[in-house]
Write an enzyme that holds these catalytic residues in place. Structure first.
Site, short mmCIF file in Angstrom:
data_model
loop_
_atom_site.label_atom_id
_atom_site.label_comp_id
_atom_site.label_asym_id
_atom_site.label_seq_id
_atom_site.Cartn_x
_atom_site.Cartn_y
_atom_site.Cartn_z
CB CYS A 163 -2.14 -3.23 -3.34
SG CYS A 163 -3.90 -3.44 -3.26
CD GLU A 164 -3.87 -5.59 3.73
OE1 GLU A 164 -2.86 -6.12 4.20
OE2 GLU A 164 -4.79 -5.12 4.41
CG HIS A 165 -7.37 -3.78 -0.36
ND1 HIS A 165 -7.32 -2.42 -0.16
CD2 HIS A 165 -7.57 -4.33 0.87
CE1 HIS A 165 -7.48 -2.15 1.11
NE2 HIS A 165 -7.65 -3.28 1.76
CG HIS A 166 -6.77 -4.70 -5.94
ND1 HIS A 166 -6.75 -3.56 -5.18
CD2 HIS A 166 -8.03 -4.84 -6.39
CE1 HIS A 166 -7.96 -3.02 -5.18
NE2 HIS A 166 -8.76 -3.77 -5.91
CD GLN A 202 0.56 5.50 -0.58
OE1 GLN A 202 0.05 5.07 -1.61
NE2 GLN A 202 0.96 6.75 -0.46
CG HIS A 242 -1.74 2.37 -5.13
ND1 HIS A 242 -1.91 1.53 -4.06
CD2 HIS A 242 -1.18 3.51 -4.64
CE1 HIS A 242 -1.48 2.13 -2.96
NE2 HIS A 242 -1.04 3.34 -3.29
CB CYS A 266 -4.85 -2.34 -7.74
SG CYS A 266 -4.59 -1.15 -6.41
ZN ZN Z 1 -5.11 -2.32 -4.63
#
Ligand code: ZN
Length: 185
Positions: free
Chosen positions: A76-79, A117, A145, A147
């Site tokens: 995941c690119e956010h976390h 995703q 996920h 995260c």
């Molecule tokens: Zn994430």
């Protein structure tokens, strides 16, 4: 190009940042290990789906092709945390099909990058539209996920489902129904 030295430095800083001692026995090789592992996890940065998708075969049939339960692991690119699950891909050939292992390879290449995703789902669908020029494509990804589940935002085991439809699947809801019926088999 993946810069392993930069990754090593960053992991060392990360360890310091959480209050660890990067020099202690258990951690002293960690930056190096993580750097090498990232080379593998993000190998998709340097891979191109046009390679596997160039190996097409001619067919007469225009019956739906469905490849289900393709496992994938992404980040995941956010976390910067893993999300992983299964991809299900269907398309309606118009003269061209591709080997089933090439569909799995396409998923793998897009998964081995920083992702969200929904975008990955669309990228797979668009790549198939571009390289196979089929009547339509439908891609469903279901994933857990870390995260979300590790932080207790959602219950462990809960899955996120994303869908991309192109061409005939977009125009004809009956085809989407057919896809979901086949998934339940
Ligand atoms: Zn994430």
């Amino acid at each position: 190009m993946i810069d392993q030295e930069k990754i090593k430095e960053a992991v060392k800083l990360l360890l310091e940042g959480i209050g660890e001692e990067p020099e202690r026995e258990g951690l002293k090789d960690t930056p190096d290990r993580v750097a090498r592992m990232y080379g593998e996890i993000f190998a998709g940065m340097e891979a191109d789906v046009s390679v596997p998708l160039a190996k097409v075969f001619s067919v007469e049939s225009s019956e739906m092709v469905l490849e289900r339960d393709i496992p994938f692991y992404s980040m995941c690119e956010h976390h910067l945390m893993p999300f992983y699950g299964k991809a299900h891909i269907a398309y309606i050939p118009e003269g061209k099909v591709v080997g089933l292992s090439k569909l799995a390879r396409t998923v793998e290449i897009y998964a081995a990058r920083l992702q969200i995703q929904e975008r990955m789902t669309g990228q797979i669908a668009d790549a198939l539209m571009k390289h196979l020029a089929p009547g339509g494509v439908m891609v469903v990804l279901e994933a857990e996920h870390m995260c979300m589940t590790m932080r207790g935002v959602k219950k462990p085991g809960s899955r996120t489902v994303s869908i991309a439809v192109r061409g005939a699947f977009e125009e004809n809801p009956m085809l989407q129904e057919h896809f979901f019926r086949m998934l339940r088999l």
